[in-house]
Design a protein around this motif. Structure first.
Motif, PDB file in Angstrom:
ATOM      1  N   THR A   1      36.666  46.037  45.955  1.00  0.00           N
ATOM      2  CA  THR A   1      36.517  45.986  44.501  1.00  0.00           C
ATOM      3  C   THR A   1      37.857  46.229  43.825  1.00  0.00           C
ATOM      4  O   THR A   1      38.787  46.766  44.424  1.00  0.00           O
ATOM      5  N   CYS A   2      37.913  45.857  42.546  1.00  0.00           N
ATOM      6  CA  CYS A   2      39.093  46.073  41.720  1.00  0.00           C
ATOM      7  C   CYS A   2      38.770  47.092  40.642  1.00  0.00           C
ATOM      8  O   CYS A   2      37.706  47.028  40.031  1.00  0.00           O
ATOM      9  N   SER A   3      39.704  47.989  40.395  1.00  0.00           N
ATOM     10  CA  SER A   3      39.545  48.915  39.281  1.00  0.00           C
ATOM     11  C   SER A   3      40.258  48.382  38.041  1.00  0.00           C
ATOM     12  O   SER A   3      40.235  49.007  36.993  1.00  0.00           O
ATOM     13  N   GLY A   4      40.883  47.271  38.165  1.00  0.00           N
ATOM     14  CA  GLY A   4      41.597  46.595  37.072  1.00  0.00           C
ATOM     15  C   GLY A   4      41.687  45.127  37.436  1.00  0.00           C
ATOM     16  O   GLY A   4      40.685  44.506  37.763  1.00  0.00           O
ATOM     17  N   VAL A   5      42.890  44.603  37.454  1.00  0.00           N
ATOM     18  CA  VAL A   5      43.134  43.212  37.848  1.00  0.00           C
ATOM     19  C   VAL A   5      43.729  43.213  39.243  1.00  0.00           C
ATOM     20  O   VAL A   5      44.700  43.913  39.505  1.00  0.00           O
TER      21      VAL A   5
ATOM     22  N   THR B   1      44.894  39.607  45.854  1.00  0.00           N
ATOM     23  CA  THR B   1      43.995  39.205  46.935  1.00  0.00           C
ATOM     24  C   THR B   1      44.205  37.748  47.330  1.00  0.00           C
ATOM     25  O   THR B   1      44.040  37.395  48.491  1.00  0.00           O
ATOM     26  N   GLN B   2      44.624  36.892  46.380  1.00  0.00           N
ATOM     27  CA  GLN B   2      44.932  35.511  46.759  1.00  0.00           C
ATOM     28  C   GLN B   2      46.186  35.455  47.617  1.00  0.00           C
ATOM     29  O   GLN B   2      46.227  34.721  48.602  1.00  0.00           O
ATOM     30  N   VAL B   3      47.204  36.247  47.294  1.00  0.00           N
ATOM     31  CA  VAL B   3      48.427  36.272  48.102  1.00  0.00           C
ATOM     32  C   VAL B   3      48.098  36.639  49.550  1.00  0.00           C
ATOM     33  O   VAL B   3      48.661  36.071  50.486  1.00  0.00           O
ATOM     34  N   VAL B   4      47.178  37.580  49.745  1.00  0.00           N
ATOM     35  CA  VAL B   4      46.885  38.086  51.092  1.00  0.00           C
ATOM     36  C   VAL B   4      45.581  37.528  51.675  1.00  0.00           C
ATOM     37  O   VAL B   4      45.093  38.049  52.680  1.00  0.00           O
TER      38      VAL B   4
ATOM     39  N   GLY C   1      41.277  31.213  48.172  1.00  0.00           N
ATOM     40  CA  GLY C   1      40.784  32.551  48.481  1.00  0.00           C
ATOM     41  C   GLY C   1      39.899  33.066  47.370  1.00  0.00           C
ATOM     42  O   GLY C   1      39.376  32.293  46.565  1.00  0.00           O
ATOM     43  N   ASN C   2      39.754  34.376  47.337  1.00  0.00           N
ATOM     44  CA  ASN C   2      38.958  35.042  46.321  1.00  0.00           C
ATOM     45  C   ASN C   2      37.523  34.522  46.276  1.00  0.00           C
ATOM     46  O   ASN C   2      36.986  34.219  45.222  1.00  0.00           O
ATOM     47  N   ILE C   3      36.929  34.440  47.442  1.00  0.00           N
ATOM     48  CA  ILE C   3      35.534  34.010  47.555  1.00  0.00           C
ATOM     49  C   ILE C   3      34.659  35.249  47.387  1.00  0.00           C
ATOM     50  O   ILE C   3      34.813  36.237  48.110  1.00  0.00           O
ATOM     51  N   TRP C   4      33.769  35.185  46.419  1.00  0.00           N
ATOM     52  CA  TRP C   4      32.923  36.316  46.067  1.00  0.00           C
ATOM     53  C   TRP C   4      32.208  36.868  47.290  1.00  0.00           C
ATOM     54  O   TRP C   4      31.611  36.127  48.062  1.00  0.00           O
TER      55      TRP C   4
END
Length: 165
Positions: free
Chosen positions: A117-121, A126-129, A157-160
């Motif tokens: 989860t993210c606490s902000g942005v 997460t796309q970079v990694v 990336g960033n697949i829910w």
């Protein structure tokens, strides 16, 4: 200013072969900057893709035509996104490729791996990694004292619900 990308057609398999400093001009080193972060996490590196870079440059040029605004590609229509995407904008200074990646990676502070989860942005980080992304292509454009950078990632990336690594 916009960056001219190599228009040589290549198949995805051809693009998986690593090349040293394949990026043009100000983009030089952006693949290495990504791969340094990925290596620290034990994630395989990305390979520069001329075809993905051409796609990214097209969007950077479109953003330039609108004054270098900061806007992701839409999900539908003629300009629809087909890759993962990170965007960056600056004004009043000329960032390096390393500066751009460092900005995205700074979001790591907002990412909790244990709960995914993210606490902000943290979506740029997460796309970079994103472990499953293999190819990278970036573009950039300049409007007076502003710059806009676009990087696309294949596969996206960033697949829910999935962890990045």
């Amino acid at each position: 200013m916009s960056i001219k990308t190599d228009a040589v057609a290549a198949t995805p398999d051809d693009e998986l072969e690593p090349r040293a400093d394949p990026e043009p001009g100000p983009l030089r080193g952006i693949t290495a900057a990504h791969n340094s972060v990925r290596a620290a996490l034990g994630i395989p590196g990305l390979t520069w893709s001329p075809s993905v870079a051409q796609f990214a440059q097209q969007w950077a040029d479109k953003l330039k035509a609108q004054g270098c605004i900061m806007q992701h590609r839409p999900f539908q229509g003629a300009d629809a996104q087909k890759y993962g995407e990170n965007i960056f904008s600056s004004w009043g200074y000329e960032p390096t490729a390393q500066d751009v990646v460092n900005d995205w990676v700074s979001e790591e502070a907002d990412y909790d791996y244990e709960t995914n989860t993210c606490s902000g942005v943290c979506g740029h980080y997460t796309q970079v990694v994103w472990r499953n992304s293999k190819r990278l292509g970036c573009g950039m454009a300049v409007c007076d004292d502003k710059q806009v950078w676009v990087c696309n990632y294949d596969p996206a990336g960033n697949i829910w619900g999935e962890w990045p690594y």
